[in-house]
Design a protein around this motif. Sequence first.
Motif, PDB file in Angstrom:
ATOM      1  N   ALA A  85       0.839  -1.208   0.000  1.00 50.37           N
ATOM      2  CA  ALA A  85       0.000   0.000   0.000  1.00 50.37           C
ATOM      3  C   ALA A  85       0.870   1.253   0.000  1.00 50.37           C
ATOM      4  N   ARG A  86       1.958   1.213   0.760  1.00 48.76           N
ATOM      5  CA  ARG A  86       2.858   2.371   0.835  1.00 48.76           C
ATOM      6  C   ARG A  86       3.583   2.586  -0.501  1.00 48.76           C
ATOM      7  N   ILE A  87       3.985   1.488  -1.145  1.00 47.38           N
ATOM      8  CA  ILE A  87       4.618   1.577  -2.474  1.00 47.38           C
ATOM      9  C   ILE A  87       3.678   2.320  -3.433  1.00 47.38           C
ATOM     10  N   ALA A  88       2.404   1.972  -3.383  1.00 50.00           N
ATOM     11  CA  ALA A  88       1.422   2.614  -4.268  1.00 50.00           C
ATOM     12  C   ALA A  88       1.304   4.105  -3.940  1.00 50.00           C
ATOM     13  N   GLU A  89       1.249   4.436  -2.655  1.00 49.39           N
ATOM     14  CA  GLU A  89       1.155   5.858  -2.251  1.00 49.39           C
ATOM     15  C   GLU A  89       2.364   6.657  -2.721  1.00 49.39           C
ATOM     16  N   LEU A  90       3.517   6.020  -2.713  1.00 46.92           N
ATOM     17  CA  LEU A  90       4.759   6.699  -3.106  1.00 46.92           C
ATOM     18  C   LEU A  90       4.884   6.841  -4.622  1.00 46.92           C
ATOM     19  N   GLY A  91       3.957   6.243  -5.355  1.00 48.52           N
ATOM     20  CA  GLY A  91       4.022   6.300  -6.810  1.00 48.52           C
ATOM     21  C   GLY A  91       5.080   5.372  -7.376  1.00 48.52           C
ATOM     22  N   LEU A  92       5.471   4.375  -6.600  1.00 54.12           N
ATOM     23  CA  LEU A  92       6.418   3.375  -7.103  1.00 54.12           C
ATOM     24  C   LEU A  92       5.640   2.212  -7.705  1.00 54.12           C
ATOM     25  N   ASP A  93       6.363   1.263  -8.304  1.00 52.51           N
ATOM     26  CA  ASP A  93       5.700   0.248  -9.138  1.00 52.51           C
ATOM     27  C   ASP A  93       5.803  -1.180  -8.620  1.00 52.51           C
ATOM     28  N   CYS A  94       6.822  -1.467  -7.818  1.00 52.11           N
ATOM     29  CA  CYS A  94       7.078  -2.859  -7.448  1.00 52.11           C
ATOM     30  C   CYS A  94       7.760  -2.931  -6.084  1.00 52.11           C
ATOM     31  N   MET A  95       7.790  -4.132  -5.541  1.00 49.51           N
ATOM     32  CA  MET A  95       8.446  -4.336  -4.241  1.00 49.51           C
ATOM     33  C   MET A  95       9.032  -5.742  -4.192  1.00 49.51           C
ATOM     34  N   GLU A  96      10.181  -5.869  -3.556  1.00 46.46           N
ATOM     35  CA  GLU A  96      10.784  -7.191  -3.360  1.00 46.46           C
ATOM     36  C   GLU A  96      10.431  -7.686  -1.958  1.00 46.46           C
ATOM     37  N   LEU A  97       9.793  -8.841  -1.901  1.00 42.34           N
ATOM     38  CA  LEU A  97       9.500  -9.465  -0.605  1.00 42.34           C
ATOM     39  C   LEU A  97      10.794 -10.076  -0.088  1.00 42.34           C
ATOM     40  N   GLU A  98      11.164  -9.729   1.134  1.00 38.01           N
ATOM     41  CA  GLU A  98      12.444 -10.184   1.683  1.00 38.01           C
ATOM     42  C   GLU A  98      12.235 -11.413   2.560  1.00 38.01           C
ATOM     43  N   PHE A  99      12.625 -12.573   2.025  1.00 37.11           N
ATOM     44  CA  PHE A  99      12.640 -13.787   2.853  1.00 37.11           C
ATOM     45  C   PHE A  99      14.079 -14.064   3.284  1.00 37.11           C
ATOM     46  N   VAL A 100      14.851 -12.987   3.457  1.00 39.72           N
ATOM     47  CA  VAL A 100      16.301 -13.141   3.640  1.00 39.72           C
ATOM     48  C   VAL A 100      16.661 -13.820   4.960  1.00 39.72           C
ATOM     49  N   ARG A 101      15.801 -13.754   5.958  1.00 36.78           N
ATOM     50  CA  ARG A 101      16.071 -14.441   7.233  1.00 36.78           C
ATOM     51  C   ARG A 101      15.244 -15.712   7.374  1.00 36.78           C
ATOM     52  N   GLY A 102      14.723 -16.197   6.265  1.00 37.23           N
ATOM     53  CA  GLY A 102      13.941 -17.430   6.281  1.00 37.23           C
ATOM     54  C   GLY A 102      12.527 -17.191   5.781  1.00 37.23           C
ATOM     55  N   VAL A 103      11.891 -18.276   5.339  1.00 42.10           N
ATOM     56  CA  VAL A 103      10.530 -18.184   4.821  1.00 42.10           C
ATOM     57  C   VAL A 103       9.564 -18.429   5.975  1.00 42.10           C
ATOM     58  N   HIS A 104       8.946 -17.369   6.459  1.00 40.75           N
ATOM     59  CA  HIS A 104       8.050 -17.499   7.614  1.00 40.75           C
ATOM     60  C   HIS A 104       6.620 -17.109   7.284  1.00 40.75           C
ATOM     61  N   MET A 105       6.309 -16.960   6.003  1.00 41.32           N
ATOM     62  CA  MET A 105       4.964 -16.532   5.615  1.00 41.32           C
ATOM     63  C   MET A 105       4.070 -17.758   5.405  1.00 41.32           C
ATOM     64  N   ASN A 106       2.801 -17.647   5.800  1.00 39.78           N
ATOM     65  CA  ASN A 106       1.889 -18.765   5.531  1.00 39.78           C
ATOM     66  C   ASN A 106       1.016 -18.471   4.302  1.00 39.78           C
ATOM     67  N   GLN A 107       0.282 -19.489   3.858  1.00 43.25           N
ATOM     68  CA  GLN A 107      -0.516 -19.387   2.629  1.00 43.25           C
ATOM     69  C   GLN A 107      -1.578 -18.292   2.718  1.00 43.25           C
ATOM     70  N   THR A 108      -2.210 -18.168   3.878  1.00 43.05           N
ATOM     71  CA  THR A 108      -3.266 -17.154   4.033  1.00 43.05           C
ATOM     72  C   THR A 108      -2.699 -15.762   3.789  1.00 43.05           C
ATOM     73  N   THR A 109      -1.548 -15.491   4.417  1.00 43.78           N
ATOM     74  CA  THR A 109      -0.910 -14.177   4.216  1.00 43.78           C
ATOM     75  C   THR A 109      -0.500 -14.008   2.760  1.00 43.78           C
ATOM     76  N   ALA A 110       0.039 -15.084   2.172  1.00 42.99           N
ATOM     77  CA  ALA A 110       0.470 -15.003   0.769  1.00 42.99           C
ATOM     78  C   ALA A 110      -0.683 -14.575  -0.136  1.00 42.99           C
ATOM     79  N   LEU A 111      -1.863 -15.119   0.110  1.00 36.22           N
ATOM     80  CA  LEU A 111      -3.019 -14.770  -0.726  1.00 36.22           C
ATOM     81  C   LEU A 111      -3.453 -13.321  -0.485  1.00 36.22           C
ATOM     82  N   GLN A 112      -3.291 -12.850   0.772  1.00 37.76           N
ATOM     83  CA  GLN A 112      -3.591 -11.442   1.069  1.00 37.76           C
ATOM     84  C   GLN A 112      -2.598 -10.516   0.347  1.00 37.76           C
ATOM     85  N   VAL A 113      -1.338 -10.923   0.319  1.00 40.18           N
ATOM     86  CA  VAL A 113      -0.302 -10.157  -0.386  1.00 40.18           C
ATOM     87  C   VAL A 113      -0.652 -10.072  -1.872  1.00 40.18           C
ATOM     88  N   ALA A 114      -1.015 -11.227  -2.449  1.00 40.31           N
ATOM     89  CA  ALA A 114      -1.355 -11.265  -3.878  1.00 40.31           C
ATOM     90  C   ALA A 114      -2.548 -10.360  -4.180  1.00 40.31           C
TER      91      ALA A 114
END
Length: 276
Positions: free
Chosen positions: A26-55
């Motif tokens: 949402a903040r990326i959109a407000e800033l007028g930017l186009d894309c964002m990199e999801l950082e799983f750099v410290r491990g993959v801790h996201m679940n499917q429900t959150t993933a669908l909300q992100v999408a």
Amino acid sequence: MESLLFGTGGTPNSTPPPNSSVAGIARIAELGLDCMELEFVRGVHMNQTTALQVAAAAKRLSIRLTAHAPYFINLHSADLEKIEGSKYHIIQTARIAVPCGVESIVFHAGSYEGDSPENAYPVVKKNLAEVHERLKKEGITIRIRPEVLGKSAQFGTIEEVLNLSSELAGVLPTIDFAHWHARTGKYNTYKEFAEILERIEKKLGRDALDNMHMHISGIKYGAKGELSHLNFDESDFNYKELVKALKDYRVKGFAICESPNLEEDARRLKDTYNEL
Ligand SMILES: [Zn+2]
């Protein structure tokens, strides 16, 4: 891809709490930017429900997504368990990235660990080919991209990532221009940036320049390469000439800013691009 998109590595610094991926989009959109990199750099801790909300959030706001796999990956290790774990971490990233709607995954292939680059290359290649095979078996077709890394002890020269990309299916490079500048002490002029782009096109075809995944930031470096990322204003990195080269060569894809100030330098990249 149809254009060059600008965004941040991780959620913008100005994302209001809770600092979630959805809030970041949402903040990326407000800033007028186009894309964002999801950082799983410290491990993959996201679940499917959150993933669908992100999408859903990304789709609603027309923000495109990439993902960064965990930092602790090393496809060239003497420790077989470590190699198996590394393959697993790339696959885990892909498994969650797909329901998020991510279009491209970047990862650090590893380090030479005292071995020669010539010996390391076939090992990394074999292991990466296995990752691709396993993803294919699961029906996952997302592109995985070894990154150009900034330290001389790390696997990830331009040549290495371009060779892997040309020799393996499903693999394309992530070009980190700041890392390459830090590693070589060179590659900081229009002519040199253009040389990299021409090299990519020659090796991988025009399609690679139409579907780029790039990291751009200021950088601090020493004799062994990268020390830390910096904001453009504190760094010698010549982002203006890089942006001009990207425009002249009609490069399309993702330009992810990794300066500490994230959205400020991302906006500067986009504004510089639009003013040309
Ligand atoms: Zn990275």
